[in-house]
Structures are given as structure tokens and as C-alpha cells.
Design a protein around this motif. Structure first.
Motif, mmCIF file in Angstrom:
data_model
loop_
_atom_site.group_PDB
_atom_site.id
_atom_site.type_symbol
_atom_site.label_atom_id
_atom_site.label_comp_id
_atom_site.label_asym_id
_atom_site.label_seq_id
_atom_site.Cartn_x
_atom_site.Cartn_y
_atom_site.Cartn_z
ATOM 1 N N PHE A 479 35.907 -17.879 -12.189
ATOM 2 C CA PHE A 479 35.867 -17.219 -10.876
ATOM 3 C C PHE A 479 36.510 -18.186 -9.893
ATOM 4 O O PHE A 479 35.934 -19.239 -9.601
ATOM 5 N N LEU A 480 37.690 -17.868 -9.424
ATOM 6 C CA LEU A 480 38.354 -18.730 -8.444
ATOM 7 C C LEU A 480 38.154 -18.112 -7.066
ATOM 8 O O LEU A 480 38.629 -17.000 -6.794
ATOM 9 N N ILE A 481 37.399 -18.800 -6.225
ATOM 10 C CA ILE A 481 37.097 -18.244 -4.902
ATOM 11 C C ILE A 481 38.222 -18.620 -3.947
ATOM 12 O O ILE A 481 38.331 -19.779 -3.531
ATOM 13 N N ASN A 482 39.045 -17.641 -3.610
ATOM 14 C CA ASN A 482 40.124 -17.889 -2.651
ATOM 15 C C ASN A 482 39.629 -17.509 -1.255
ATOM 16 O O ASN A 482 39.701 -16.367 -0.837
ATOM 17 N N ASN A 483 39.096 -18.529 -0.554
ATOM 18 C CA ASN A 483 38.646 -18.303 0.827
ATOM 19 C C ASN A 483 39.584 -19.033 1.793
ATOM 20 O O ASN A 483 39.176 -19.426 2.891
ATOM 21 N N ALA A 484 40.799 -19.241 1.341
ATOM 22 C CA ALA A 484 41.870 -19.783 2.195
ATOM 23 C C ALA A 484 41.533 -21.143 2.793
ATOM 24 O O ALA A 484 41.781 -21.400 3.961
ATOM 25 N N GLY A 485 40.958 -22.029 1.980
ATOM 26 C CA GLY A 485 40.773 -23.389 2.492
ATOM 27 C C GLY A 485 39.519 -24.078 2.011
ATOM 28 O O GLY A 485 38.823 -23.603 1.117
ATOM 29 N N TYR A 486 39.265 -25.216 2.656
ATOM 30 C CA TYR A 486 38.146 -26.096 2.305
ATOM 31 C C TYR A 486 36.903 -25.683 3.095
ATOM 32 O O TYR A 486 36.492 -26.382 4.020
ATOM 33 N N THR A 487 36.290 -24.546 2.728
ATOM 34 C CA THR A 487 35.196 -24.026 3.559
ATOM 35 C C THR A 487 34.032 -25.009 3.692
ATOM 36 O O THR A 487 33.456 -25.155 4.767
ATOM 37 N N ILE A 488 33.701 -25.729 2.613
ATOM 38 C CA ILE A 488 32.573 -26.679 2.721
ATOM 39 C C ILE A 488 32.863 -27.712 3.805
ATOM 40 O O ILE A 488 31.969 -28.108 4.564
ATOM 41 N N GLU A 489 34.135 -28.135 3.898
ATOM 42 C CA GLU A 489 34.497 -29.117 4.929
ATOM 43 C C GLU A 489 34.514 -28.453 6.307
ATOM 44 O O GLU A 489 34.174 -29.075 7.308
ATOM 45 N N VAL A 490 34.893 -27.161 6.330
ATOM 46 C CA VAL A 490 34.871 -26.412 7.598
ATOM 47 C C VAL A 490 33.450 -26.453 8.168
ATOM 48 O O VAL A 490 33.248 -26.657 9.374
ATOM 49 N N GLU A 491 32.453 -26.293 7.268
ATOM 50 C CA GLU A 491 31.063 -26.251 7.736
ATOM 51 C C GLU A 491 30.556 -27.631 8.142
ATOM 52 O O GLU A 491 29.598 -27.748 8.898
ATOM 53 N N ILE A 492 31.151 -28.691 7.593
ATOM 54 C CA ILE A 492 30.730 -30.045 7.977
ATOM 55 C C ILE A 492 31.483 -30.477 9.245
ATOM 56 O O ILE A 492 30.901 -30.988 10.195
#
Ligand code: TPU
Ligand code: MG
Length: 577
Positions: A479-492
Motif C-alpha cells: 500500500f503506497l500512500i501518495n499524500n503528496a509529501g512528507y505529511t509526518i513532517e508537515v505535522e511536526i
């Protein structure tokens, strides 16, 4: 039968249960690879690069207990050493073997290719010494057996990586034959007197407290104490939670299992019951900034027993040189037939009445119901749809490899049937780890269903290893989650550096297939497309299936948002005056 240094090493690999070793060729290791190939019990498996080779071996060690990676000097080994640092952090015995300069060149003043251009080649050994529990350099066949045995034995005992470099002109030299495997496999027993004292201390700690809780950490597996922890839980009757990195190290269908303990990212009511408990038995736990949610959820002090692989600490005492498994069995034995210390379990049932026996949390159930209703409609795909599908395909023989990113939290939410396993790399946290690790895991556990959940950003680091899954026809489901970027870093902490170049991920698999491969690359942008793609993946046995799941950039779990805020706060603490 006569042996060479290389065939000796191969025989030792086979004796410790390695059916495979991972390799990338280079002129310093070619003769060694020839020697290793002669042993038909330990197959050579190739990787696209040495970083991936190290991580493939790391994943194999998770499935198989130990692993080996064979690389060339410096240009290869320095890449592999990153993964070896990971194996150290994750408590996995991975043996890194590097081909090395000709023994006549050591100390000769010669400058050699693949080195930093100085005549001192000891830097690689010195770096390896920092990242392994045992590091040896072999420049004579005579010393090879004891050096190889020392490195392998230490790695297996300590559950840490080891390093062996072998001069390229020494690998085919004759050497002594290997002795019985027990020399490598039999650890020294617990110190008897210390063990008795520790059992007494921990038992009376438990008896002094009314409301104990058990917390399972990621070192429990390295300690070989998973069964013993179940025994202790049965004897105590109290609640048991796993730390995030230890998911699946305690059976989730056990009546006392309540979920994950991870601060605000904990399973429902788990944080509350741990706050209510008057004592915690922490078994093999690693408390770092991430696992304590920025130091905010950290059981410590005189009401906590920290029982680690070989040392147990409580209330001003340290009991060293005892195996955790012996301690837990001893305490469980001591408590047998005594009244249960089950107050936390009773209270948990009160505050969480639907989950006396654990099952999927309410949130997951709601998401699943809504997902099932949505599959018929052509609605845009959501994160919740993906998670619901992950849950649906879990079987007792499934292993889910969860990459750093929101994948951690999605995998964390799954409810595992008995026997299902989860692998995280939370201490090292190298994005991209999961692709080669899933490859290595699938090589090591061909009878299990290997499922990988990975973000787009992480995938871009190590994508090539999907080609090796194709080469070996491994039916890994990705399952490759393509959410267009580094979401975990977005949240940090967000900025332009969290945006990535989009890829056509399904087409990447086609590229890897070339003319002879059978990998499948699919894309899902709606719930109905995902439903169909998962069906295709389950039926496809001739190679991996990658499902690119396209979701909005900010569609992530609530746990990621709140955990990210805590971590950001911890990172932002001003320097102490
Ligand atoms: O689900 P999501 O979008 O959070 O996952 P994705 O797309 O895989 O992004 C992961 C982003 C990320 C970075 C860039 N997580 N940690 N990092 C920092 C990092 C950088 N380089 C390495 C080798 N490891 C890291 N953890
Ligand atoms: Mg992403």
C-alpha cells in the motif's frame, strides 16, 4: 572435507540457521562470494545497492532471527553501515561482511581504489566498531575461525550486529574446519544468585502494589521472552499494553491485552488506565523522545520495574547478568496460586466496557462500516478506506511492515488476529527502510503474507528493491500512500522542504518488470478502485502488487496530529541557560 575462510564462514551461516545471505558484488568481495556460493544450504540473494542490502538483511533477521550481508570495501560498506546502525538500534543480529584490501597492502603505503585515498585502511573497521557489538579484520587464514566465531557468537548473544572484514586474498585460503554450532548458539546461563535475588525483589514489588500494569517494549523479542511475558500476565491478571514499537510482541487476542500505550496516541482508555495504575512492570521497554511523546508519557520512578534483556532495575537496585526470560518465568512461578493482582483489568473493563476482550477500537469499526458503504460509490479515496482494507486482509500468517510516517499510526490501529505480526523500525526511523526490509522479510518467511504500508516520501529512498521482489516472484502487497509529501513532517513542522516530486508509482513497477517480470502496479483514487485493486493483489502470486493510494495531503490520523504536536514542542525547547 577441507575448508577455506569463505567456506568456513558459509558453514557457520548455515549452522546458525541462515538459509540466505544478501550481497552486492565488488572486486574486494568477488572471491569471497565464489566461496559462499559453494555452500548450497545458504543461498546468495542480490540487492540493488548496499544500503538496501543492509536493510534487506535487517528485515530477514526479523523473520529468521539472524542475517548476513556481504558487500565490498568502503563504497559498499559505508552505505551498508547505515542499516547496521539500524540493526543496532533495533536489536537485530545482522552480520556485515566486507571484502577488504589484499593483506600485503595493509601497512605498505599503497594507495588503493575505493578508499579515501590515504594508505591507512583502518577507518572502516573503526567506524564499524562504533556501530556493532563485535568488529574483526581478517588478514590471515589461521586467525579466521576464532575471529569469525567471536563476531557471530557475540552478535547472537547480544542481538546486535557484528562486522567481519576479510582481505580479498585471504577468503579462498585454507583454514580449520568449523566445530559444532553449539559454540555459537549456547549463551551462558543467568547468574544463579542474582536471579534468585531479582525474582524475590520483583515478586515482593508486585505484592506491595495493588494496581500493577504490564508494559511490553520492543526489546522483549530480542530477549526471547515473549512467551514468558504471557505467563507473567496470566499469573498477575492485570492489564497488558504494548509500546508502539512492540506491537504484536504480545498476543492481541489475550484477555488482558488492552492496546497500545503511547501518550495521546494510545488506544482508547489505555492512557487512563496506566495513569490510574500504582505500578508498572516495563518489560524490554525503550523510552525515547518519540515513544514518550516528547517526554510527556514516561513511566518512571520508584513504582516502575525496568526489566531489560539482561538487567533488571527497581527501586534503587540493579540485577545484572540475568536473562529476562528466567526472571519472568521465576516471578510467574512465585505468583502461581496466589490471589490475582487484577485491579487494573477490573477497572479497565469498567471504563471501556465494550472491550473486555480487546477488539478493533470504536474508531476503526466506524471507519470500516462507512468504508464498506462507500465502495459502491465512486467517492474520493480516504486514509480511512486504506486502513479498513489493511484490517480486512490480515490473517494469522500476515506480517505488516509499517514505515515511518502516518503508516505507523494506520498500522497501529489494526487489531491483529492471533499469529499476525507487525514490524516497525521506530528507534532508527530511517525512511525507506521498509521496502528492502519487506523484501528481506519475504525472503525469510515465504509462507507468510507480507504486507507493506509505506508513504510516497519514504518509498522514493529505496524503491529499487521492488525490482528484487519481482526477480524472486515474491507476492508482497504494497500500500503506497501518495499524500503528496512528507505529511509526518508537515505535522511536526511545515515548510517547502516537505513537498516532493510526484512519481507515477504504478508505472515504476512496469519499468522494473522490463520483459521478464510479473509485478503489478495499480492506482486507486476512489474507494471502489481500492476495493478492486486489493482483490487483484490478493489473487496475484507471481510477484509483488503495488497499490498507489492517492489521498489528500492533510488526510491523516488524529494520532499523528496530536503526537506531532508533542514532538514539535519537545524539539522546540530553548537551550538550558
Ligand atoms: O505518511 P507520510 O506522508 O508522513 O510518509 P512519507 O511520505 O513517507 O514521508 C515521510 C517523511 C519523513 C522524513 C523526511 N519522515 N521522517 N523524515 C526525516 C528523515 C529523513 N531521512 C531519513 C533517512 N530518515 C528520516 N526519518
Ligand atoms: Mg507522504
Amino acid at each position: 572435507m577441507s575448508y577455506t575462510v569463505g567456506t568456513y564462514l558459509a558453514e557457520r551461516f548455515a549452522q546458525i540457521g541462515l538459509k540466505h545471505h544478501f550481497a552486492v558484488a565488488g572486486d574486494y568481495n568477488l572471491v569471497l562470494l565464489d566461496q559462499l556460493l559453494m555452500n548450497k544450504s545458504c543461498e546468495q540473494v542480490y540487492c540493488c545497492n548496499e544500503l538496501n542490502c543492509g536493510f534487506s538483511a535487517e528485515g530477514y533477521a526479523r523473520a529468521n532471527g539472524a542475517a548476513a550481508a556481504v558487500v565490498t570495501f568502503s563504497v559498499g560498506a559505508l552505505s551498508a553501515l547505515n542499516a547496521i546502525g539500524g540493526a543496532y538500534a533495533e536489536n537485530l543480529p545482522v552480520i556485515l561482511v566486507s571484502g577488504a584490501p589484499n593483506s600485503n597492502d595493509h601497512g605498505s603505503g599503497h594507495i588503493l581504489h575505493h578508499t579515501i585515498g590515504t594508505p591507512d585502511y583502518s577507518y572502516q573497521l573503526q567506524i564499524a566498531e562504533k556501530l556493532t557489538c563485535a568488529a574483526v579484520s581478517i588478514i590471515s587464514a589461521e586467525d579466521a575461525p576464532e575471529k569469525i566465531d567471536y563476531a557471530i557468537r557475540t552478535a547472537l548473544r547480544e542481538k546486535k550486529p557484528a562486522y567481519i572484514e576479510i582481505a580479498c586474498n585471504v577468503s579462498a585460503q585454507p583454514c580449520a574446519a568449523p566445530g559444532p554450532a553449539s559454540a555459537l548458539l549456547t549463551p551462558p546461563p543467568s547468574d544463579h544468585a542474582t536471579l534468585q535475588a531479582a525474582i524475590k525483589a520483583v515478586s515482593s514489588f508486585v505484592e506491595k502494589h495493588e494496581k500493577p500494569a504490564i508494559l511490553i517494549g520492543s526489546k522483549l523479542r530480542a530477549a526471547g521472552a515473549e512467551q514468558a511475558a504471557v505467563k507473567l500476565a496470566d499469573a498477575l491478571g492485570c492489564v497488558v499494553a504494548t509500546m508502539a514499537a512492540a506491537k504484536s510482541f504480545f498476543p492481541e487476542d489475550h484477555p488482558n491485552y488492552v492496546g497500545t500505550y503511547w501518550g495521546s496516541a494510545s488506544s482508547p482508555n489505555v492512557s487512563e488506565i496506566f495513569n490510574w495504575a500504582d505500578s508498572v512492570l516495563a518489560l524490554g521497554c525503550v523510552f525515547n523522545d518519540y515513544s514518550t511523546e516528547g517526554w510527556t508519557a514516561w513511566p518512571k520512578g520508584s513504582n516502575v520495574v525496568n526489566a531489560d534483556k539482561e538487567v533488571t532495575k527497581l527501586d534503587g537496585h540493579a540485577f545484572d547478568n540475568i536473562h529476562l526470560v528466567d526472571l519472568l518465568n521465576g516471578v510467574a512461578e512465585h505468583l502461581k496460586g496466589k490471589p490475582k493482582r487484577d485491579a487494573t483489568m477490573v477497572e479497565f473493563r469498567r471504563i471501556h466496557p465494550e472491550s473486555a476482550t480487546p477488539k478493533e477500537d470504536d474508531q476503526s469499526i466506524k471507519e470500516r462500516k462507512s468504508q464498506i458503504a462507500r465502495t459502491s460509490a465512486d467517492t474520493k479515496l480516504t486514509r480511512a478506506d486504506i486502513q479498513a482494507h489493511l484490517q480486512k486482509i490480515l490473517t494469522p500468517t500476515t506480517t505488516v511492515i509499517g514505515e515511518t510516517g502516518d503508516s505507523w499510526f494506520n498500522v497501529m490501529r489494526t487489531k491483529l488476529p492471533h499469529g499476525a505480526r507487525v514490524e516497525f523500525e521506530m528507534q532508527w526511523g530511517h525512511i525507506g527502510w521498509s521496502v528492502p526490509a519487506a523484501f528481506g522479510y519475504a525472503v525469510g518467511a515465504p509462507d507468510r503474507r507480507t504486507v507493506l504500508m509505506v508513504g510516497d516520501g519514504s518509498f522514493q529512498l529505496t524503491a529499487q528493491e521492488v525490482a528484487q521482489m519481482i526477480r524472486r516472484k515474491l507476492p508482497v502487497i504494497i500500500f503506497l500512500i501518495n499524500n503528496a509529501g512528507y505529511t509526518i513532517e508537515v505535522e511536526i513542522h511545515d515548510g517547502p522542504y516537505n513537498n516532493i516530486k510526484n512519481w507515477d508509482y504504478a508505472a515504476v513497477v512496469e519499468g522494473f518488470n522490463a520483459k521478464d517480470g510479473h509485478g503489478k502496479g495499480l492506482r486507486a483514487t476512489t474507494a471502489a478502485e481500492l476495493e478492486k485493486a486489493v482483490e487483484t493483489a490478493l489473487a496475484h502470486k507471481e510477484g509483488p502488487t503495488l497499490i498507489e493510494c492517492v489521498i489528500p495531503r492533510d488526510d491523516c490520523t488524529g494520532e499523528l496530529i496530536s503526537w506531532g504536536r508533542h514532538v514539535a514542542t519537545a524539539n522546540a525547547r530553548p537551550p538550558a541557560k
